[in-house]
Design a protein around this motif. Structure first.
Motif, PDB file in Angstrom:
ATOM      1  N   LYS A  80      42.486  35.223  50.339  1.00  0.00           N
ATOM      2  CA  LYS A  80      43.102  36.219  49.447  1.00  0.00           C
ATOM      3  C   LYS A  80      42.707  35.976  47.991  1.00  0.00           C
ATOM      4  CE  LYS A  80      47.266  37.278  52.168  1.00  0.00           C
ATOM      5  NZ  LYS A  80      48.749  37.170  52.212  1.00  0.00           N
ATOM      6  N   ALA A  81      42.780  34.689  47.575  1.00  0.00           N
ATOM      7  CA  ALA A  81      42.454  34.349  46.190  1.00  0.00           C
ATOM      8  C   ALA A  81      40.997  34.659  45.884  1.00  0.00           C
ATOM      9  CB  ALA A  81      42.749  32.871  45.927  1.00  0.00           C
ATOM     10  N   ILE A  83      38.993  36.893  47.374  1.00  0.00           N
ATOM     11  CA  ILE A  83      38.769  38.351  47.320  1.00  0.00           C
ATOM     12  C   ILE A  83      39.257  38.907  45.989  1.00  0.00           C
ATOM     13  CG2 ILE A  83      39.418  40.560  48.346  1.00  0.00           C
ATOM     14  CD1 ILE A  83      39.571  39.083  51.063  1.00  0.00           C
ATOM     15  N   LYS A  84      40.425  38.429  45.542  1.00  0.00           N
ATOM     16  CA  LYS A  84      40.961  38.890  44.257  1.00  0.00           C
ATOM     17  C   LYS A  84      40.016  38.529  43.111  1.00  0.00           C
ATOM     18  CE  LYS A  84      44.819  38.402  41.026  1.00  0.00           C
ATOM     19  NZ  LYS A  84      43.955  37.995  39.887  1.00  0.00           N
ATOM     20  N   LYS A  85      39.543  37.273  43.108  1.00  0.00           N
ATOM     21  CA  LYS A  85      38.654  36.836  42.029  1.00  0.00           C
ATOM     22  C   LYS A  85      37.334  37.605  42.039  1.00  0.00           C
ATOM     23  CE  LYS A  85      40.523  33.972  39.257  1.00  0.00           C
ATOM     24  NZ  LYS A  85      40.605  34.324  37.820  1.00  0.00           N
ATOM     25  N   PHE A  86      36.834  37.903  43.231  1.00  0.00           N
ATOM     26  CA  PHE A  86      35.616  38.694  43.329  1.00  0.00           C
ATOM     27  C   PHE A  86      35.841  40.069  42.710  1.00  0.00           C
ATOM     28  CE2 PHE A  86      32.900  41.772  45.536  1.00  0.00           C
ATOM     29  CZ  PHE A  86      31.653  41.197  45.373  1.00  0.00           C
ATOM     30  N   GLY A  87      36.971  40.683  43.024  1.00  0.00           N
ATOM     31  CA  GLY A  87      37.290  41.984  42.441  1.00  0.00           C
ATOM     32  C   GLY A  87      37.452  41.917  40.934  1.00  0.00           C
ATOM     33  N   ASP A  88      38.121  40.862  40.460  1.00  0.00           N
ATOM     34  CA  ASP A  88      38.293  40.683  39.016  1.00  0.00           C
ATOM     35  C   ASP A  88      36.937  40.549  38.325  1.00  0.00           C
ATOM     36  OD1 ASP A  88      41.014  40.735  39.357  1.00  0.00           O
ATOM     37  OD2 ASP A  88      41.291  38.567  39.200  1.00  0.00           O
ATOM     38  N   TYR A  89      36.052  39.750  38.912  1.00  0.00           N
ATOM     39  CA  TYR A  89      34.726  39.525  38.319  1.00  0.00           C
ATOM     40  C   TYR A  89      33.952  40.840  38.223  1.00  0.00           C
ATOM     41  CZ  TYR A  89      29.823  38.132  37.932  1.00  0.00           C
ATOM     42  OH  TYR A  89      28.510  38.014  37.530  1.00  0.00           O
ATOM     43  N   CYS A  90      33.962  41.612  39.291  1.00  0.00           N
ATOM     44  CA  CYS A  90      33.228  42.879  39.295  1.00  0.00           C
ATOM     45  C   CYS A  90      33.779  43.831  38.231  1.00  0.00           C
ATOM     46  CB  CYS A  90      33.286  43.522  40.679  1.00  0.00           C
ATOM     47  SG  CYS A  90      32.344  42.615  41.936  1.00  0.00           S
ATOM     48  N   GLU A  91      35.090  43.870  38.098  1.00  0.00           N
ATOM     49  CA  GLU A  91      35.699  44.740  37.089  1.00  0.00           C
ATOM     50  C   GLU A  91      35.310  44.293  35.684  1.00  0.00           C
ATOM     51  OE1 GLU A  91      40.130  46.423  35.783  1.00  0.00           O
ATOM     52  OE2 GLU A  91      39.900  45.189  37.581  1.00  0.00           O
ATOM     53  N   GLU A  92      35.347  42.974  35.436  1.00  0.00           N
ATOM     54  CA  GLU A  92      34.989  42.453  34.114  1.00  0.00           C
ATOM     55  C   GLU A  92      33.527  42.733  33.778  1.00  0.00           C
ATOM     56  OE1 GLU A  92      35.902  38.350  34.513  1.00  0.00           O
ATOM     57  OE2 GLU A  92      38.081  38.674  34.580  1.00  0.00           O
ATOM     58  N   GLN A  93      32.664  42.740  34.799  1.00  0.00           N
ATOM     59  CA  GLN A  93      31.236  42.966  34.591  1.00  0.00           C
ATOM     60  C   GLN A  93      30.864  44.448  34.626  1.00  0.00           C
ATOM     61  OE1 GLN A  93      29.062  40.382  33.847  1.00  0.00           O
ATOM     62  NE2 GLN A  93      30.980  39.220  33.777  1.00  0.00           N
ATOM     63  N   SER A 152      42.128  27.016  41.260  1.00  0.00           N
ATOM     64  CA  SER A 152      42.983  26.480  40.193  1.00  0.00           C
ATOM     65  C   SER A 152      43.908  27.533  39.587  1.00  0.00           C
ATOM     66  CB  SER A 152      42.126  25.842  39.104  1.00  0.00           C
ATOM     67  OG  SER A 152      41.231  26.795  38.544  1.00  0.00           O
ATOM     68  N   GLU A 153      43.351  28.683  39.233  1.00  0.00           N
ATOM     69  CA  GLU A 153      44.164  29.709  38.565  1.00  0.00           C
ATOM     70  C   GLU A 153      45.053  30.464  39.541  1.00  0.00           C
ATOM     71  OE1 GLU A 153      41.634  32.263  36.300  1.00  0.00           O
ATOM     72  OE2 GLU A 153      40.692  30.608  35.202  1.00  0.00           O
ATOM     73  N   GLU A 154      44.531  30.778  40.709  1.00  0.00           N
ATOM     74  CA  GLU A 154      45.290  31.587  41.663  1.00  0.00           C
ATOM     75  C   GLU A 154      46.244  30.753  42.521  1.00  0.00           C
ATOM     76  OE1 GLU A 154      45.197  34.863  41.595  1.00  0.00           O
ATOM     77  OE2 GLU A 154      43.689  34.780  40.007  1.00  0.00           O
ATOM     78  N   LEU A 155      45.824  29.528  42.878  1.00  0.00           N
ATOM     79  CA  LEU A 155      46.615  28.739  43.834  1.00  0.00           C
ATOM     80  C   LEU A 155      47.153  27.434  43.264  1.00  0.00           C
ATOM     81  CD1 LEU A 155      44.308  29.229  46.956  1.00  0.00           C
ATOM     82  CD2 LEU A 155      46.384  30.505  46.370  1.00  0.00           C
ATOM     83  N   GLY A 156      46.783  27.116  42.032  1.00  0.00           N
ATOM     84  CA  GLY A 156      47.308  25.908  41.400  1.00  0.00           C
ATOM     85  C   GLY A 156      46.778  24.619  41.991  1.00  0.00           C
ATOM     86  N   ILE A 157      45.582  24.658  42.579  1.00  0.00           N
ATOM     87  CA  ILE A 157      44.980  23.460  43.163  1.00  0.00           C
ATOM     88  C   ILE A 157      44.197  22.714  42.088  1.00  0.00           C
ATOM     89  CG2 ILE A 157      43.320  22.596  44.863  1.00  0.00           C
ATOM     90  CD1 ILE A 157      43.947  25.081  46.556  1.00  0.00           C
ATOM     91  N   ALA A 158      44.507  21.422  41.902  1.00  0.00           N
ATOM     92  CA  ALA A 158      43.784  20.616  40.927  1.00  0.00           C
ATOM     93  C   ALA A 158      42.411  20.283  41.479  1.00  0.00           C
ATOM     94  CB  ALA A 158      44.552  19.332  40.628  1.00  0.00           C
TER      95      ALA A 158
END
Length: 331
Positions: A80-81, A83-93, A152-158
């Protein structure tokens, strides 16, 4: 058409864990273990769960063992994280994605909770599949950043960039995570090293170890951020070992890695608390004449060995500590 992509386990040769502290590392991909992602067009976006993603158990003991080895969430949150980041990246670009949905599933043979980066492998393979499905090109130096931010940003994993870089580039890679470079452009300098230059390497992982990844760096991270002199100086020394190893390989001195790898682990022990289980594994390997250090954050070790006789001793001795020894397959 079904899209199939893969990403592999990894092992840190030198420099880890300085990658999360603006350091330098030398890493290899371990193709003995991998994660595959299958993706195909479907009417709705659907993520197929794996057994570890389920909520039905044979007993309370089955639940306990499953959580100990696989964590609470399985791979669905990672998917899920990502897919969301991929969508965010495409929108930003400014990339307009077509109105297409897909079904995605993953399979992994990477041992869990022993520091071989099974989680980031799922994400790297996922991003590769999404890029193919939507015909989007993400520069290879940017891909590790997107994978890291998914965790890190979506799931808080160090986590640090090292694992995601080697899983994106594969083979053997020297990495410099200079703070100014990361600040200016978001990624470091990554240099491929010919695996032919490497010495004889073994990897051993504990088949009964269970720990939750992402929790090991917390205290050291806080001390580093406070400017703790011991932590800052030690991280600098550990990073320097990766640079020494790179030079040694380029100059045809692979045997130098033996002492450098031992020194890497010994320095780590001065700032991290290392469990007795992990220390026993390191000491048993060194008693065979091999070098030994963590391949990641614990549970898996890596080192150099001299010949087949020494490798056979490693097989026998480390098995006493519930460890399986392999020779890493590097391409």
């Amino acid at each position: 058409m079904i899209i199939e992509t893969r990403a592999y386990a990894r092992a840190g040769l030198l420099g880890n864990p300085s990658d999360g502290f603006f350091g330098k590392t030398l890493s290899i991909s371990v193709r003995n273990f991998g994660t595959s992602v299958s993706l195909y067009e479907s009417p709705e976006l659907h993520i197929e769960p794996e057994p570890q993603d389920g909520s039905t158990f044979r007993s309370i003991f089955h639940l306990r063992d499953s959580v100990s080895m696989l964590g609470y969430n399985g791979g669905i949150p990672l998917i899920k994280a990502g897919i969301k980041k991929f969508g965010d990246y495409c929108e930003e670009q400014g990339i307009r994605l077509p109105n297409r949905n897909f079904t995605v599933r993953y399979r992994s043979s990477i041992p869990r909770q022993v520091g071989m980066s099974g989680s980031s492998a799922i994400l790297v393979a996922l991003f590769r599949a999404l890029m193919q499905f939507y015909k989007v090109e993400i520069p290879i130096e940017i891909l590790p950043c997107l994978v890291l931010s998914s965790e890190s940003e979506e799931l808080g994993i160090a986590a640090g960039l090292q694992d995601r870089v080697i899983q994106s580039y594969e083979g053997c890679v020297y990495m410099n995570f200079d703070q100014e470079l990361l600040r200016q452009r978001g990624y470091g300098e990554y240099e491929r090293i010919d695996p032919v230059l490497l010495p004889k390497l073994y990897v051993a992982y504990n088949t009964q170890l269970s720990k939750v990844s992402g929790k090991v760096h917390s205290d050291v991270r806080a001390r580093f951020d406070r400017g703790d002199a011991d932590v800052v100086q030690t991280m600098g020394q550990i990073a320097g070992l990766a640079e020494e190893a790179r030079t040694a390989l380029q100059e045809g001195r692979p045997d130098d890695l033996h002492a450098l790898m031992n020194q890497n682990f010994d320095l780590r022990c001065t700032i991290y608390k290392v469990s007795d289980t992990n220390k026993q594994l390191i000491n048993a390997a060194r008693a065979c004449g091999a070098s030994a250090k963590f391949a990641g954050s614990g549970g898996t070790i890596i080192g150099t060995y001299r010949d087949d006789d020494m490798l056979n001793r490693l097989f026998v001795e480390l098995k006493k500590y519930n460890a399986r020894v392999i020779r890493p397959y590097i391409v």
